[in-house]
Write a protein that holds these residues in place. Structure first.
Motif, PDB file in Angstrom:
ATOM      1  N   TYR A  53      46.921  29.758  43.025  1.00 47.17           N
ATOM      2  CA  TYR A  53      46.073  30.796  43.206  1.00 47.17           C
ATOM      3  C   TYR A  53      46.602  31.917  42.636  1.00 47.17           C
ATOM      4  O   TYR A  53      47.900  32.183  42.710  1.00 47.17           O
ATOM      5  CB  TYR A  53      45.424  31.135  44.458  1.00 47.17           C
ATOM      6  N   GLU A  54      45.867  32.800  41.906  1.00 48.58           N
ATOM      7  CA  GLU A  54      46.432  34.139  41.289  1.00 48.58           C
ATOM      8  C   GLU A  54      45.847  35.133  42.110  1.00 48.58           C
ATOM      9  O   GLU A  54      44.849  35.060  42.710  1.00 48.58           O
ATOM     10  CB  GLU A  54      45.732  34.091  39.850  1.00 48.58           C
ATOM     11  N   GLU A  55      46.740  36.065  42.404  1.00 54.37           N
ATOM     12  CA  GLU A  55      46.558  37.272  43.329  1.00 54.37           C
ATOM     13  C   GLU A  55      45.894  38.321  42.354  1.00 54.37           C
ATOM     14  O   GLU A  55      46.633  38.824  41.189  1.00 54.37           O
ATOM     15  CB  GLU A  55      47.801  37.809  44.028  1.00 54.37           C
ATOM     16  N   PHE A  56      44.720  38.931  42.905  1.00 59.74           N
ATOM     17  CA  PHE A  56      44.371  40.057  42.283  1.00 59.74           C
ATOM     18  C   PHE A  56      44.113  41.165  43.142  1.00 59.74           C
ATOM     19  O   PHE A  56      44.205  40.906  44.295  1.00 59.74           O
ATOM     20  CB  PHE A  56      43.135  39.665  41.905  1.00 59.74           C
ATOM     21  N   LEU A  57      43.939  42.408  42.824  1.00 52.24           N
ATOM     22  CA  LEU A  57      43.457  43.466  43.668  1.00 52.24           C
ATOM     23  C   LEU A  57      42.348  44.342  43.117  1.00 52.24           C
ATOM     24  O   LEU A  57      42.584  45.011  42.110  1.00 52.24           O
ATOM     25  CB  LEU A  57      44.694  44.344  44.142  1.00 52.24           C
ATOM     26  N   THR A 109      39.124  28.568  31.887  1.00 54.16           N
ATOM     27  CA  THR A 109      39.212  27.284  32.137  1.00 54.16           C
ATOM     28  C   THR A 109      39.121  26.879  33.550  1.00 54.16           C
ATOM     29  O   THR A 109      40.127  27.117  34.177  1.00 54.16           O
ATOM     30  CB  THR A 109      40.185  26.680  31.281  1.00 54.16           C
ATOM     31  N   PRO A 110      38.204  26.349  34.112  1.00 51.96           N
ATOM     32  CA  PRO A 110      37.936  25.862  35.483  1.00 51.96           C
ATOM     33  C   PRO A 110      39.343  24.965  35.692  1.00 51.96           C
ATOM     34  O   PRO A 110      39.496  24.153  34.950  1.00 51.96           O
ATOM     35  CB  PRO A 110      36.933  25.111  35.610  1.00 51.96           C
ATOM     36  N   PRO A 111      39.848  24.919  36.934  1.00 53.02           N
ATOM     37  CA  PRO A 111      39.231  25.585  38.187  1.00 53.02           C
ATOM     38  C   PRO A 111      40.245  26.917  37.948  1.00 53.02           C
ATOM     39  O   PRO A 111      41.208  26.942  37.441  1.00 53.02           O
ATOM     40  CB  PRO A 111      39.846  24.805  39.535  1.00 53.02           C
ATOM     41  N   ILE A 112      39.319  27.960  38.194  1.00 50.75           N
ATOM     42  CA  ILE A 112      39.778  29.477  38.437  1.00 50.75           C
ATOM     43  C   ILE A 112      40.131  29.679  39.768  1.00 50.75           C
ATOM     44  O   ILE A 112      39.041  29.631  40.734  1.00 50.75           O
ATOM     45  CB  ILE A 112      38.780  30.480  37.952  1.00 50.75           C
ATOM     46  N   ARG A 113      41.127  29.964  40.249  1.00 53.36           N
ATOM     47  CA  ARG A 113      41.671  30.170  41.546  1.00 53.36           C
ATOM     48  C   ARG A 113      42.078  31.559  41.817  1.00 53.36           C
ATOM     49  O   ARG A 113      43.104  31.846  41.214  1.00 53.36           O
ATOM     50  CB  ARG A 113      42.873  29.002  42.332  1.00 53.36           C
ATOM     51  N   MET A 114      41.532  32.092  42.816  1.00 48.22           N
ATOM     52  CA  MET A 114      41.715  33.823  43.027  1.00 48.22           C
ATOM     53  C   MET A 114      41.913  34.131  44.342  1.00 48.22           C
ATOM     54  O   MET A 114      41.250  33.661  45.271  1.00 48.22           O
ATOM     55  CB  MET A 114      40.858  34.578  42.239  1.00 48.22           C
ATOM     56  N   PHE A 115      42.718  35.147  44.652  1.00 49.44           N
ATOM     57  CA  PHE A 115      42.613  35.704  46.150  1.00 49.44           C
ATOM     58  C   PHE A 115      43.172  37.114  46.073  1.00 49.44           C
ATOM     59  O   PHE A 115      43.640  37.645  45.036  1.00 49.44           O
ATOM     60  CB  PHE A 115      43.721  34.908  46.908  1.00 49.44           C
ATOM     61  N   GLN A 116      42.671  37.820  46.955  1.00 44.76           N
ATOM     62  CA  GLN A 116      43.123  39.330  47.366  1.00 44.76           C
ATOM     63  C   GLN A 116      43.175  39.479  48.684  1.00 44.76           C
ATOM     64  O   GLN A 116      42.668  38.865  49.537  1.00 44.76           O
ATOM     65  CB  GLN A 116      42.188  40.291  46.685  1.00 44.76           C
ATOM     66  N   VAL A 117      44.422  40.354  48.926  1.00 45.63           N
ATOM     67  CA  VAL A 117      44.579  40.728  50.361  1.00 45.63           C
ATOM     68  C   VAL A 117      44.431  42.366  50.224  1.00 45.63           C
ATOM     69  O   VAL A 117      45.124  43.169  49.319  1.00 45.63           O
ATOM     70  CB  VAL A 117      46.051  40.555  50.801  1.00 45.63           C
ATOM     71  N   CYS A 118      43.290  42.921  50.789  1.00 43.82           N
ATOM     72  CA  CYS A 118      42.868  44.290  50.593  1.00 43.82           C
ATOM     73  C   CYS A 118      42.118  44.824  51.974  1.00 43.82           C
ATOM     74  O   CYS A 118      42.020  44.045  52.949  1.00 43.82           O
ATOM     75  CB  CYS A 118      41.795  44.042  49.511  1.00 43.82           C
ATOM     76  N   SER A 119      41.840  46.062  52.079  1.00 41.85           N
ATOM     77  CA  SER A 119      40.948  46.594  53.018  1.00 41.85           C
ATOM     78  C   SER A 119      39.528  46.602  52.645  1.00 41.85           C
ATOM     79  O   SER A 119      39.363  46.867  51.519  1.00 41.85           O
ATOM     80  CB  SER A 119      41.544  48.024  53.265  1.00 41.85           C
TER      81      SER A 119
END
Length: 192
Positions: A53-57, A109-119
């Motif tokens: 998974y790739e982290e985004f904010l 290109t699927p699958p695209i795996r993303m996550f974020q830790v945020c308020s």
């Protein structure tokens, strides 16, 4: 006294956190509590990263037009949201941000795996007779999204990540399918 109050008192006694003097339902994290919280966040980030998974904010301020898709899914979202002006809100949730970002990308290109830790910021409870179990600012709020042609495989991958998190924390696991009114517009099913 509610059980949550007793838990907060215990955490205050051992200097993990204290209640904010201006709002007894909000907390101030102390150094020891922040160490625990940061270790928890790192555990989660490491498990997501290990599963590619790739982290985004994403920004905390969201234009209303980006949230319009969520109006159909989240009943009365405007009542839960904090408006900064007539067209901008503080993030109450991020699904539309994920979707808007992905639709703006040229090549994916699927699958695209993303996550974020945020308020996230929500007006959870306007009825003073009901105990407030969530703070106005939920931090950390961990969100993950997967966009894939093989949703069954991705769903199992996500469940495995959360199973590992719960196992490390010694928390029993129960996963259930959410009702249709709590399923994201683009999703076939939502699990919690």
């Amino acid at each position: 006294m509610y059980k949550i109050d007793r838990i907060l008192e215990l955490l205050e006694d051992v200097k993990i956190l204290s209640r904010a003097p201006w709002d007894a339902n909000s907390v101030i994290w102390h150094e020891q509590g922040l160490k625990i919280l940061n270790n928890f966040i790192e555990l989660i980030k490491n498990l997501f990263r290990a599963s590619l998974y790739e982290e985004f904010l994403f920004p905390a301020m969201i234009p209303e037009n980006v949230l319009k898709k969520q109006y159909e899914h989240y009943r009365d979202i405007s009542k839960l949201s904090f408006y900064l002006d007539d067209t901008t809100l503080l993030r109450a949730t991020s699904e539309s941000q994920f979707a808007s970002y992905l639709s703006s990308q040229k090549i994916l290109t699927p699958p695209i795996r993303m996550f974020q830790v945020c308020s996230v910021f929500r007006k959870e409870n306007t009825n003073l007779l009901i105990p407030k179990l969530r703070e106005i600012e939920i931090n950390p709020f961990i969100e993950m999204m997967t966009f894939s042609k093989n949703s069954t495989t991705e769903l199992q991958n996500e469940r495995n990540i959360f199973s590992k998190i719960l196992l490390k924390l010694c928390i029993p696991e129960l996963c259930s399918m959410r009702p249709s009114w709590d399923t994201f517009p683009e999703a076939k099913a939502t699990y919690a």
